[in-house]
Design an enzyme around this catalytic site. Structure first.
Site, PDB file in Angstrom:
ATOM      1  N   ASP A   1     -19.894  15.777 -20.290  1.00  0.00           N
ATOM      2  CA  ASP A   1     -21.307  15.786 -19.940  1.00  0.00           C
ATOM      3  C   ASP A   1     -21.777  14.348 -19.818  1.00  0.00           C
ATOM      4  OD1 ASP A   1     -22.259  18.391 -19.621  1.00  0.00           O
ATOM      5  OD2 ASP A   1     -22.003  18.745 -21.781  1.00  0.00           O
ATOM      6  N   PHE A   2     -22.993  14.192 -19.230  1.00  0.00           N
ATOM      7  CA  PHE A   2     -23.471  12.831 -19.036  1.00  0.00           C
ATOM      8  C   PHE A   2     -23.945  12.193 -20.339  1.00  0.00           C
ATOM      9  CE2 PHE A   2     -24.436  14.495 -14.601  1.00  0.00           C
ATOM     10  CZ  PHE A   2     -23.178  14.127 -14.149  1.00  0.00           C
TER      11      PHE A   2
ATOM     12  N   LYS B   1     -37.368  22.277   9.605  1.00  0.00           N
ATOM     13  CA  LYS B   1     -36.263  23.210   9.452  1.00  0.00           C
ATOM     14  C   LYS B   1     -36.542  24.431  10.317  1.00  0.00           C
ATOM     15  CE  LYS B   1     -34.522  21.826   5.021  1.00  0.00           C
ATOM     16  NZ  LYS B   1     -33.240  21.352   5.564  1.00  0.00           N
TER      17      LYS B   1
ATOM     18  N   GLU C   1     -33.702  20.573  12.442  1.00  0.00           N
ATOM     19  CA  GLU C   1     -32.582  21.343  11.922  1.00  0.00           C
ATOM     20  C   GLU C   1     -32.805  22.799  12.297  1.00  0.00           C
ATOM     21  OE1 GLU C   1     -31.113  19.853   7.754  1.00  0.00           O
ATOM     22  OE2 GLU C   1     -33.270  19.607   7.895  1.00  0.00           O
TER      23      GLU C   1
ATOM     24  N   HIS D   1     -34.972   8.772   6.591  1.00  0.00           N
ATOM     25  CA  HIS D   1     -34.292   8.709   7.896  1.00  0.00           C
ATOM     26  C   HIS D   1     -35.217   8.268   9.019  1.00  0.00           C
ATOM     27  CE1 HIS D   1     -31.247  10.592   5.651  1.00  0.00           C
ATOM     28  NE2 HIS D   1     -31.671  11.837   5.751  1.00  0.00           N
TER      29      HIS D   1
ATOM     30  N   LYS E   1     -24.159   6.238  10.976  1.00  0.00           N
ATOM     31  CA  LYS E   1     -23.774   6.875  12.238  1.00  0.00           C
ATOM     32  C   LYS E   1     -23.625   5.847  13.345  1.00  0.00           C
ATOM     33  CE  LYS E   1     -25.708  11.457  11.550  1.00  0.00           C
ATOM     34  NZ  LYS E   1     -24.432  12.163  11.519  1.00  0.00           N
TER      35      LYS E   1
ATOM     36  N   ASP F   1     -38.406  14.563   2.322  1.00  0.00           N
ATOM     37  CA  ASP F   1     -36.964  14.717   2.433  1.00  0.00           C
ATOM     38  C   ASP F   1     -36.406  13.930   3.614  1.00  0.00           C
ATOM     39  OD1 ASP F   1     -34.510  15.794   1.664  1.00  0.00           O
ATOM     40  OD2 ASP F   1     -34.652  17.390   3.153  1.00  0.00           O
TER      41      ASP F   1
ATOM     42  N   ASP G   1     -28.011   6.061   2.989  1.00  0.00           N
ATOM     43  CA  ASP G   1     -28.769   6.851   3.950  1.00  0.00           C
ATOM     44  C   ASP G   1     -27.755   7.113   5.047  1.00  0.00           C
ATOM     45  OD1 ASP G   1     -30.224   7.770   6.077  1.00  0.00           O
ATOM     46  OD2 ASP G   1     -31.970   6.533   5.628  1.00  0.00           O
ATOM     47  N   HIS G   2     -27.153   8.315   5.038  1.00  0.00           N
ATOM     48  CA  HIS G   2     -25.976   8.491   5.887  1.00  0.00           C
ATOM     49  C   HIS G   2     -26.303   8.334   7.365  1.00  0.00           C
ATOM     50  CE1 HIS G   2     -27.590  12.586   5.786  1.00  0.00           C
ATOM     51  NE2 HIS G   2     -27.096  12.691   6.992  1.00  0.00           N
TER      52      HIS G   2
END
Lengths: 513, 345
Positions: free
Chosen positions: A110-111, A365, A243, A267, A209, A262, A204-205
């Site tokens: 556990d943490f 979404k 999305e 982004h 890109k 979110d 921040d994926h």
């Protein structure tokens, strides 16, 4: 014999002219907290394998998993093996796997479990001996933010957050970076208390890109776009991230957060910064961050937030041939929830280049399809010397950067329709990555993990950027909290009617992406 | 879509390409380069297969030039061009034209190829087997920015390096060099770490292997130490040893697949170092189209030593370690670099 300590520049085998040799990370290891999670299985482990397969990881690279599950090293290796086989981009090769598998370790705990962190410490020491990782480790916190304080404090307490000698320790954290300015500042304080700011990498994926990195190439490597990249020619800019899925099993995380926090906060504002910023002096992280901060600092909110922002919630409907639930009907969502699953806002940038050019940001979404794009819409020609009616079908010129899917760039302009009468109609010129470059570009996570191991911070937002984005979004969230509730939109459409009205008020309309 | 054209011309082939594209409904194409493959009937199949695979990374127009000068005087006197235009499916992501040049036409291949090059896009010329001595002045080579030869397919692989060095023109490159990239990057990464001064080096690999020779030359050139060339059973290169005061830095690959890296004071580690397919080599070559100066420096560094190597190589038939590419010791290095300057004119 004297021992030299050559830096990369003095390595006789390296030469700036020798561009075949790739950047290989130095001896190091990656420790993933929350290794049993989806992200780790679907993205991180495959990315590590793909890097190894492309020969970009050092020999002796170590991958350590930390989670509550009671696994042995072999179970963990098997888990990585399965994840790689299922999700890796490059073909599975036994010898690459063999190289990677020897460095797989698992620590159970556990943490707040001190013994687990002591085990982690001894694992690191064992790896330094057995694999030659040289004490260089990156801690990837793939855990909900509420555990961050716990984990980083434990790392500090057990002396794991600082390497000995010239070895490094880095922290990698994923969004959300807080849910408003105050919480973001808290989080930064907690992390910076343990790791120095330049050793903290915020993923921040989107910034990993290829298409996003290409914004800089498109703007600053070419001559034909920059002269028109300003208020004299640009009418407005639309940045969309749509999305087609709902919240899935993320009800617990999503409710109370919403689309704006979110997606827009990180982004979309990053995409805005890259689209609108001035040319940096160099691509050094400092220079790049300075320009991004300048443009984010110049962002101005509309005076009347009620008229120029819209939020919505997806409603029960048929989407693409499937009947789907509305947001309020989803499992674990309070039927009275005011959380936004769609958000559209108008921003302006107060500087010489952009004054008066609106930037429309929208995300949602359960929209028409999954797409992310930046559309720069140009002004109409000031005078059209054609007969009336000839240019009726001519729209505004546009340059669209398609971030995903079908990565590429589209230019829309008018062209004469073949025939005896003069009639001008919109046509497009298209550049597709898949056509001109490799079929599969590296996954964002490959690039980002490699950059962490190399210590290259160019593609990671700094904490000032995160805080500045919250200053932009906080007033909007505060306004939404007090006024009205989200508009409903049928799933599978392009958002609520209110969003269309918001643009119609300015005499514009949304692009159908 | 496949169109066969017999006794044809470049203009009709161009029309055929447009027709084929229309027929499959993709009028716009994003091809980035023209790849000219100069080969014979025997190697054409393998070369085209590799090129099609590489075209997944680099969509290109592939022109395969197959020369059939003919055996009888009558055949040699005539001239005929047959072409096979392939677009879509089996042609990878681009389009392919196989050009069969009969009789006298075989001596004028460039006249057929020139009108078929993509506008404003780079041209790469690849000789999978027999390459001209001076690729840069060859009529087809002259059309290309990048000229790819393959020393390992030559009758005398090591000797052909001398030919490559003598005939070097900026833009030349050799697949024997491309094969080395994973070895070179791993060795460079090993030297990124702390190490004592390197005093000597050794390269081990099968006999008659141009890549092994090139690796030895590269190390000698870059490190300025004597590099010993040892012969092993292969496959390909089997080991590199860099001698330092603290012990040897050694990269050892006995099975052509997985290597072991040992560095003094550090544990031994495995490194995936697989021998690559031709398609991967071609894909790497097409990634950069500017002159490879390191290749030039390496291949020309060795001219003198290779002359002696070629001779001694012929003398030793099997196994026994030869004093092959014994590169210059540090003292003689100045003379060598002086010589290099002289050869490059």
């Amino acid at each position: 014999m004297s021992t030299e300590t050559p830096d990369r520049g003095s390595n006789p085998l390296r030469d700036p002219l020798d561009r075949r040799l790739p950047r290989i990370a130095g001896p190091s290891g990656l420790i993933i907290f929350g290794v049993t999670g989806d992200l780790s299985r679907k993205k991180l482990m495959p990315a590590v394998y793909d890097l190894a397969n492309r020969g970009l990881l050092p020999p002796g690279f170590a991958l350590v998993g930390f989670a509550r599950r009671s696994w042995e090293n072999e179970d963990f290796a098997q888990e990585v093996h399965d994840a790689v086989k299922e999700h890796a981009r490059t073909p599975f090769r036994e010898e690459v796997w063999q190289q990677l598998a020897e460095g797989c370790r698992f620590v159970q705990g556990d943490f707040d479990d001190d013994t687990a962190f002591e085990t982690l410490k001894s694992t690191i020491e064992e790896l330094d001996k057995a694999r030659g990782t040289g004490g260089n480790f990156a801690f990837y916190l793939s855990v909900p933010p509420k555990f961050f304080p716990n984990v980083v404090q434990q790392l500090k307490k057990h002396g794991l957050s600082q390497g000995t000698g010239d070895s490094w320790r880095r922290a990698v954290i994923e969004k959300p970076f807080g849910h408003d300015l105050a919480s973001a500042q808290d989080l930064n304080r907690i992390v910076h208390d343990v790791f120095p700011p330049n050793e903290v990498f915020r993923i921040d994926h989107y910034l990993g890109k290829e298409t996003v990195q290409n914004i800089l190439a498109l703007r600053f490597a070419n001559t034909m776009y920059e002269p028109i990249w300003n208020r004299s020619y640009v009418d407005h800019v639309q940045i969309t991230m749509a999305e087609d899925i709902g919240i899935g099993g993320r009800a617990g995380y999503y409710d109370g957060i919403g689309a704006a926090r979110d997606v827009i906060q990180n982004h979309l504002l990053q995409l805005l910064a890259l689209t609108a910023m001035e040319e940096p002096g160099s691509f050094h992280p400092k220079a790049l961050t300075a320009e991004k901060l300048k443009v984010l600092g110049a962002v101005q909110l509309p005076d009347d937030l009620g008229k120029h922002t819209v939020r919505g919630q997806y409603a029960h409907a048929w989407q693409g041939g499937e009947e789907v639930l509305g947001y309020l009907e989803e499992d674990g969502i309070d039927p009275k929830s005011k959380t936004d699953t769609y958000a559209a806002i108008k921003l302006e940038i107060n500087n010489r280049r952009w004054a008066g050019v609106p930037f429309y940001l929208r995300t949602g979404k359960r929209l028409g399809r999954r797409v992310t794009e930046i559309a720069v819409i140009f002004k109409r020609a000031p005078y059209l010397p054609f007969e009336s009616g000839a240019t009726e079908e001519l729209g505004q010129n546009a340059l669209v950067i398609r971030v995903q899917p079908d990565e590429g760039v589209t230019v829309r302009f008018g062209s004469k329709v073949p025939g005896t009468s003069t009639e001008v109609r919109d046509v497009t010129m298209d550049f597709a990555y898949g056509e001109s470059f490799t079929e599969s570009s590296p996954e964002a996570y490959e690039r980002l993990i490699l950059d962490v191991l190399l210590g290259d911070a160019n593609l990671f937002p700094r904490h000032q950027e995160v805080e500045l984005s919250w200053t932009i979004l906080d007033p909007i969230e505060a306004y939404w909290d007090k006024h009205g509730k989200p508009a409903q939109y049928a799933s599978g459409t392009w958002g609520p009617a209110e969003a269309d009205e918001m643009l119609a008020r300015d005499g514009r309309s949304w692009r159908r992406p | 879509m496949k169109i066969d054209l017999t006794d044809t011309t470049s203009a009709r082939i161009n029309t055929g390409l447009i027709d084929a594209r229309r027929a499959i409904g993709t009028p716009a194409v994003g091809m980035v380069l023209t790849l000219v493959i100069v080969t014979d009937e025997g190697s054409a199949y393998d070369a085209l297969k590799a090129a099609h695979e590489a075209s997944r990374e680099h969509p290109s127009r592939i022109l395969a030039v197959i020369k059939r000068p003919g055996r009888s005087p009558r055949e040699r006197a005539g001239a005929r061009l047959d072409a096979e235009v392939v677009v879509g499916d089996e042609a990878g992501t681009g389009e392919t034209v196989v050009l069969r040049m009969h009789g006298e036409l075989a001596n004028h291949a460039e006249s057929v190829v020139l009108p078929l090059l993509l506008p404003d896009a780079p041209v790469v010329c690849w000789w999978p087997d027999q390459a001209p001595e001076k690729a840069g002045t060859d009529p087809l080579g002259r059309l290309a920015q990048r000229r790819i030869t393959d020393a390992s397919s030559a009758e005398d692989p090591v000797g052909s390096l001398v030919v490559r060095a003598d005939g070097y023109t900026p833009g030349d490159t050799d697949l024997a060099w491309t094969r080395l990239t994973p070895w070179r990057s791993m060795l460079a990464a090993a030297l990124d770490q702390k190490h004592s001064t390197i005093t000597a080096a050794a390269v081990e690999g099968e006999a008659y292997n141009a890549s092994t020779e090139l690796l030895a030359l590269w190390l000698a050139d870059r490190l300025g130490v004597e590099v010993e060339r040892k012969v092993s059973d292969g496959p390909g290169i089997t080991a590199v040893r860099l001698v330092t005061g603290d012990g040897d830095i050694c990269l050892d690959r006995s099975d052509g697949r997985l290597a072991e890296l040992s560095v003094p004071g550090q544990p031994d580690r495995h490194v995936a170092l697989k021998r690559r397919e031709t398609a991967e080599l071609i894909a790497e070559e097409l990634r950069r189209l500017d002159p490879d100066d390191i290749y030039r420096a390496t291949v020309q560094y060795g001219v003198k030593h290779l002359v002696s190597t070629a001779r001694s190589g012929k003398g030793t038939d099997d196994g026994g370690p030869t004093a092959a590419a014994r590169a210059t010791p540090p003292a003689a290095k100045k003379a060598a670099s002086g010589g290099k300057a002289a050869t490059s004119k």
